[in-house]
Write a protein that holds these residues in place. Structure first.
Motif, PDB file in Angstrom:
ATOM      1  N   PRO A 286     -12.565  -5.622  32.388  1.00 34.60           N
ATOM      2  CA  PRO A 286     -11.999  -4.326  31.979  1.00 34.60           C
ATOM      3  C   PRO A 286     -10.816  -3.951  32.856  1.00 34.60           C
ATOM      4  N   MET A 357      -7.420   2.154  27.158  1.00 31.72           N
ATOM      5  CA  MET A 357      -8.406   1.415  27.950  1.00 31.72           C
ATOM      6  C   MET A 357      -8.597   0.064  27.283  1.00 31.72           C
ATOM      7  N   THR A 358      -8.523  -1.010  28.083  1.00 32.58           N
ATOM      8  CA  THR A 358      -8.575  -2.364  27.539  1.00 32.58           C
ATOM      9  C   THR A 358      -9.650  -3.179  28.233  1.00 32.58           C
ATOM     10  N   ILE A 359     -10.342  -3.999  27.445  1.00 31.04           N
ATOM     11  CA  ILE A 359     -11.300  -4.972  27.987  1.00 31.04           C
ATOM     12  C   ILE A 359     -10.891  -6.341  27.467  1.00 31.04           C
ATOM     13  N   SER A 371      -9.476  -9.341  22.920  1.00 32.26           N
ATOM     14  CA  SER A 371      -9.329  -8.081  23.649  1.00 32.26           C
ATOM     15  C   SER A 371      -9.749  -6.930  22.752  1.00 32.26           C
ATOM     16  N   HIS A 373      -9.758  -2.438  22.600  1.00 32.26           N
ATOM     17  CA  HIS A 373      -9.010  -1.327  23.180  1.00 32.26           C
ATOM     18  C   HIS A 373      -9.547   0.002  22.674  1.00 32.26           C
ATOM     19  N   ILE A 382     -12.841   2.561  32.538  1.00 32.71           N
ATOM     20  CA  ILE A 382     -14.009   1.677  32.511  1.00 32.71           C
ATOM     21  C   ILE A 382     -13.854   0.597  33.590  1.00 32.71           C
ATOM     22  N   ALA A 385     -17.760  -3.950  31.942  1.00 33.13           N
ATOM     23  CA  ALA A 385     -18.293  -4.159  30.596  1.00 33.13           C
ATOM     24  C   ALA A 385     -19.444  -5.150  30.721  1.00 33.13           C
ATOM     25  N   LEU A 394     -20.754   0.269  29.171  1.00 29.87           N
ATOM     26  CA  LEU A 394     -19.474   0.536  29.806  1.00 29.87           C
ATOM     27  C   LEU A 394     -19.683   1.496  30.979  1.00 29.87           C
ATOM     28  N   SER A 396     -18.269   3.312  34.813  1.00 27.49           N
ATOM     29  CA  SER A 396     -17.054   3.883  35.381  1.00 27.49           C
ATOM     30  C   SER A 396     -17.375   4.565  36.711  1.00 27.49           C
TER      31      SER A 396
END
Length: 599
Positions: A286, A357-359, A371, A373, A382, A385, A394, A396
């Protein structure tokens, strides 16, 4: 004031600011007392195309445990249960809607602004034996027994490693042989001063703790905010995220490149945090804060200009120092909160951060294979993951909730985990079947069925001698004969004999019956031991069809209580003490005289 006055005013104020800036930037011995000299540049960001194309993937995300805790940073699975680390120094177990505290680091504190006292566990992992390992940012590296909540400190923050003490314990990964790989984000600053780590020269490290030798070895040094670590599925290499430079390093543990390291992936469009395996040989990464042309990372922009980074760091440090000095003289809760706020990551408002927010999902070669988002701030910041069964959890360090979404909703249903790989430790309890204690002072009385022999004399009832045991003493209860008269009872005391000779007793015969001579079995008395009374041998009274000698060792406690023995005999031939003590030759002579009389 005319135009000339306005220009003069601005010029003077600018000059004053320049003087102050010059003093702050150039004056020696001002906080923070670390090196900020090294310029750095980051690689160009990867374009949002192909596998990295932007698309909304979290429309169906669930929000769990809203407001029940803050900062669920990392996850681990053990025995089918999910565990996480939160602010306040706790590790908790998540069972549906229930939150169960497992253990706590640090000491009781008043609030999150005292996290250096509370403790702050960040990364966690489990080993093959079912123990949990946690890296607390302030208190060190620990081994935790989730059954009891007991914890053992493995690495202390006071322990010097290669000439430097770790200041910020962050992530942890446990190998199959028990070795622990962990990250020290900085050797200069603690977590509450995390922003300074981004501005200063790099001092983070990847460290291996040898489970056999109990020694720590630095594998990679000078990492700019060392963060998440994760082993490959075959443990050929280990990854570590370099947060400040938006890249990931790979250190080889096996093969021809063993002992070397390289860049696994670079130019990430965000700040990488924890790294977790995807169960298929790849990794989930993440990006806790997104970076792009519209939302650049200012510390990366100022990377080539170390004097600007020093100026910003000194301005923050001087402000913090002044507030802290005032608070020491007039302590207030507001003052402590201000000191904690300056330099902490919490001082960066999420509202000013990139809404994206990207994983990323990476394969074993460091290539992006997918990916997902979030583009609308529905879920932000985050740090991890984690795949748990058919869900993606998820975490944080800032949110007061846990995000969850089905893997099928993000197109990752092939990553579903059905099998529990690691079980919690089970306590080995040895069960011992302890027999009931025998009460020596208690005698169990049993009544046997009488044996009646027919003769011309009055019927005689003889009780069968009980079987002797080594644990309990059994005494036969006297029974009444068939006649109305009660048989006399003679009390006899046990004779004292040093050693009992072998005795052979011929049984008498009754009238109108053939002469029967039965030799009693020869019984060798056992050697009396401590706590054992001497052996009693009593001849059977006349009038019975057989004669049996019973030898039973008894404890001193039982023999004292059983000195009275009951004997049932014929009315016409009552027993006496002299007869019971006759020698074998006298008994044989008496028997022959009786036979002659009957003949």
């Amino acid at each position: 004031m005319g135009v000339r006055g306005i220009i003069s005013f601005l010029f003077r104020r600018s000059l004053e600011i320049a003087v102050v800036v010059a003093l702050i930037g150039l004056f020696p011995r001002l906080p923070p007392f670390v090196n900020i000299k090294e310029p750095f540049r980051v690689a160009p960001l990867l374009p949002f195309e192909g596998k990295l194309a932007l698309k909304e993937s979290f429309g169906d995300v669930e929000i769990l445990h809203k407001g029940e805790f803050v900062g669920p940073e990392s996850f681990a699975e053990l025995g089918g249960e999910l565990y996480t680390t939160i602010h306040g120094g706790d590790i908790v177990k998540l069972s549906g809607n229930h939150i169960t505290p497992i253990t706590k680091f640090g000491k009781p504190c008043k609030g999150l602004y005292e996290e250096a006292i509370c403790g702050r566990p960040l990364g966690i992992d489990v080993d093959k034996n079912g123990y949990l390992y946690a890296a607390d940012a302030y208190y060190g590296l620990f081994k935790v027994d989730i059954k009891t909540g007991g914890k053992e400190q493995i690495v202390s923050p006071l322990q010097e490693i290669n000439g430097k003490t770790p200041k910020l314990f962050n992530s942890v990964a446990v190998a199959s042989n028990g070795d622990i790989y962990w990250s020290d984000s900085s050797s200069d600053f603690k977590l509450e001063n995390g922003i300074y780590v981004l501005l200063a020269d790099p001092s983070g490290r990847l460290i291996r703790y040898d489970a056999k030798t109990k020694q720590n070895t630095v594998l990679i040094d000078n990492i700019h905010f060392a963060n998440g670590v994760s082993l490959s599925d075959d443990e050929e290499f280990i990854l570590i995220a370099e947060t400040a430079r938006s890249r990931i390093h790979r250190y080889y543990l096996k093969g021809p490149k063993k002992g070397t390291h390289d860049i696994f992936i670079d130019g990430l469009p965000g700040v990488p945090d924890n790294i977790t395996p995807d169960g298929k040989g790849g990794f989930l990464v993440p990006l806790i804060f997104g970076i792009d042309s519209q939302y650049p990372a200012l510390y990366q922009t100022a990377g080539p200009l170390p004097w600007i980074r020093k100026l910003v760091a000194r301005f923050m440090a001087i402000t913090e120092y002044l507030i802290d000095t005032l608070n020491q003289a007039y302590p207030t809760e507001f003052g402590f909160k201000c000191v904690h706020f300056i330099g902490h990551f919490a001082s960066i408002p999420l509202a000013l951060q990139n809404p994206r927010m990207t994983i990323l999902r990476l394969n074993k070669n460091g290539e992006i294979i997918d990916s997902i988002h979030s583009l609308n701030r529905k879920i932000q910041a985050i740090s991890e993951a984690y795949i748990f069964h058919d869900m993606l959890y998820l975490g944080s360090p800032f949110n007061d909730y846990i995000g969850r979404i089905p893997l099928s909703k993000v197109g990752w249903d092939n990553l579903k985990v059905e099998k529990i790989k690691k079980a919690p430790p089970t306590a080995t309890v040895s069960e011992t079947n302890t027999p009931e204690p025998v009460k020596r002072s208690e005698t169990i009385k049993t009544t046997q069925k009488p044996t009646i022999s027919k003769s011309t004399q009055a019927p005689t009832t003889t009780a069968k001698p009980p079987a002797s045991t080594t644990q309990k003493s059994t005494t036969s209860k006297p029974t009444e004969p068939s006649s109305t008269a009660k048989p006399p009872t003679t009390k006899t005391s046990a004779p004292t004999t040093a050693k009992l000779p072998t005795t052979t007793t011929s049984a008498p015969t009754t009238a109108k019956l053939p002469t029967t001579t039965t030799k009693a079995p020869t019984a060798k008395p056992p050697t009396p031991s401590a706590g054992t009374s001497q052996i009693n041998t009593t001849a059977k009274p006349v009038g019975t069809t057989d004669t049996k000698t019973t030898i039973s060792p008894k404890s001193s406690q039982t023999s004292t209580k059983n000195t009275e023995s009951s004997r049932t005999t014929d009315k016409s031939d009552p027993p006496n003490r002299e007869t019971s003590q006759k020698s074998p030759s006298q008994s044989s002579s008496q028997q022959q005289q009786r036979v002659k009389q009957f003949d």
